[in-house]
Design a protein around this motif. Structure first.
Motif, mmCIF file in Angstrom:
data_model
loop_
_atom_site.group_PDB
_atom_site.id
_atom_site.type_symbol
_atom_site.label_atom_id
_atom_site.label_comp_id
_atom_site.label_asym_id
_atom_site.label_seq_id
_atom_site.Cartn_x
_atom_site.Cartn_y
_atom_site.Cartn_z
ATOM 1 N N ALA A 1 -8.675 -0.678 1.410
ATOM 2 C CA ALA A 1 -7.447 -1.108 0.740
ATOM 3 C C ALA A 1 -7.127 -2.556 1.072
ATOM 4 C CB ALA A 1 -6.278 -0.199 1.145
ATOM 5 N N LYS B 1 -4.101 0.557 -11.584
ATOM 6 C CA LYS B 1 -4.094 0.198 -10.173
ATOM 7 C C LYS B 1 -5.128 1.048 -9.435
ATOM 8 C CE LYS B 1 0.867 -0.918 -10.086
ATOM 9 N NZ LYS B 1 2.165 -0.606 -9.442
ATOM 10 N N PRO B 2 -5.781 0.501 -8.427
ATOM 11 C CA PRO B 2 -6.819 1.260 -7.724
ATOM 12 C C PRO B 2 -6.242 2.338 -6.816
ATOM 13 C CG PRO B 2 -6.580 -0.921 -6.754
ATOM 14 C CD PRO B 2 -5.719 -0.898 -7.980
ATOM 15 N N ILE C 1 -9.199 -4.852 -0.970
ATOM 16 C CA ILE C 1 -8.702 -4.936 -2.347
ATOM 17 C C ILE C 1 -7.448 -5.788 -2.406
ATOM 18 C CG2 ILE C 1 -7.753 -3.618 -4.285
ATOM 19 C CD1 ILE C 1 -9.484 -1.259 -3.375
ATOM 20 N N LEU C 2 -6.557 -5.610 -1.429
ATOM 21 C CA LEU C 2 -5.307 -6.367 -1.410
ATOM 22 C C LEU C 2 -5.518 -7.853 -1.183
ATOM 23 C CD1 LEU C 2 -3.097 -3.852 0.599
ATOM 24 C CD2 LEU C 2 -2.807 -4.505 -1.802
ATOM 25 N N LEU D 1 0.828 -1.208 0.000
ATOM 26 C CA LEU D 1 0.000 0.000 0.000
ATOM 27 C C LEU D 1 0.863 1.259 0.000
ATOM 28 C CD1 LEU D 1 -2.794 1.419 0.361
ATOM 29 C CD2 LEU D 1 -2.504 1.081 2.829
ATOM 30 N N ARG E 1 -6.706 -5.126 -11.610
ATOM 31 C CA ARG E 1 -6.317 -4.234 -12.707
ATOM 32 C C ARG E 1 -7.099 -4.536 -13.980
ATOM 33 N NH1 ARG E 1 0.030 -5.217 -11.427
ATOM 34 N NH2 ARG E 1 -0.173 -4.712 -9.200
ATOM 35 N N PRO F 1 -4.099 -8.959 -7.601
ATOM 36 C CA PRO F 1 -3.842 -7.633 -8.180
ATOM 37 C C PRO F 1 -4.084 -7.589 -9.679
ATOM 38 C CG PRO F 1 -1.778 -8.753 -7.648
ATOM 39 C CD PRO F 1 -2.879 -9.560 -7.031
ATOM 40 N N TRP G 1 0.443 -2.121 -4.988
ATOM 41 C CA TRP G 1 -0.792 -2.569 -5.625
ATOM 42 C C TRP G 1 -1.973 -1.628 -5.432
ATOM 43 C CZ3 TRP G 1 -0.770 -8.512 -4.097
ATOM 44 C CH2 TRP G 1 0.341 -9.122 -4.689
ATOM 45 N N VAL G 2 -1.998 -0.860 -4.350
ATOM 46 C CA VAL G 2 -3.105 0.050 -4.047
ATOM 47 C C VAL G 2 -2.526 1.338 -3.480
ATOM 48 C CG1 VAL G 2 -5.249 0.392 -2.746
ATOM 49 C CG2 VAL G 2 -4.627 -1.908 -3.505
#
Length: 258
Positions: free
Chosen positions: A192, A95-96, A195-196, A14, A204, A200, A50-51
């Protein structure tokens, strides 16, 4: 790059980006724009990140938009190649990015939040696009993103008057995902973390397919999605094997991101 106007921290996968101009309600001057451009460049290119979460320092403001004092003395105050805050025109960001709106989000600050995928707002957050009141217009995506999110009449009601919308109304209108009474960063980290927990590459591919489908018909989007690089990368990845395998073995997946 040594940051003066923002702070960047990496917490595992993150990235947390914090605007550091509380004395100016985190309004962005030229230096802040350049630093954000650099920070988002790094996030986008770092395979280990990744986020991202973007937020403001202090208890009053997320971002009050352009630094109008600087703009008044320098009419050429512009934005980086990738838009306001280095994000609003970054259309290849798959990526978010989460906006943790901890107070006022005005003008470009609201547009910066709208460019994120998820908006978490503190109960005292206030949103507005007041550019018309100062002889300008919401040129960093507000005039395009807001109507797509809340509809024409509602967005015109905000754009043509510059009226302010609080967090609860933002949730009702649909551009806010969650309103929190406590620590907005705690809630943003929770989103987050959720999402993680996902692949990933799946995240995406999903973002790429959703964003590209906004401007085309459903039938066209369904056909074209198979050719998106992010979708092909997902389908050909180790994670595409690991996910079903972990499910069948009744364990948590170990994502590798390739």
């Amino acid at each position: 790059m040594n940051y003066q106007f923002i702070d960047v921290k990496l917490e595992g996968r993150l990235t947390i980006i914090t605007l550091q101009r509380p004395e100016s309600h985190n309004a962005l001057n030229f230096g802040a724009h350049e630093e954000l451009q650099h920070a988002f460049d790094n996030f986008a290119s770092d395979s280990e990140q990744w986020v991202a979460i973007i937020t403001g320092s202090g208890a009053k403001a997320f971002c009050a938009g352009h630094d109008l004092k600087q703009q008044a003395s320098d009419a050429n105050l512009g934005t980086p190649a990738n838009g306001f805050g280095g994000l609003t025109s970054r259309f290849d960001m798959n990526k978010p990015v989460i906006a943790a709106v901890n107070g006022v989000a005005m003008g470009g600050g609201f547009e910066l939040a709208l460019a994120c995928d998820i908006i978490i707002a503190s109960h005292n957050a206030v949103f507005a696009l007041p550019e018309a009141k100062v002889g300008l217009a919401a040129l960093a995506g507000g005039m395009q993103r807001l109507p797509s999110l809340i509809g024409l009449k509602r967005s015109m009601g905000m754009l043509l008057t510059g009226r302010q919308v609080n967090a609860s109304e933002g949730l009702q209108l649909g551009f806010v995902n969650e309103v929190v009474e406590g620590d907005v960063m705690e809630a943003a980290r929770r989103w987050a973390s959720d999402i993680l927990a996902c692949s990933p590459l799946s995240v995406r591919a999903t973002k790429a397919a959703v964003m590209r489908s906004l401007d085309v018909s459903v039938s066209q989007a369904l056909t074209e999605q198979w050719g998106y690089p992010q979708v092909q990368e997902m389908l050909n990845s180790q994670d595409a094997i690991e996910g079903p395998k972990a499910f069948s073995e009744k364990r948590l997946p170990m994502w590798v991101g390739h």
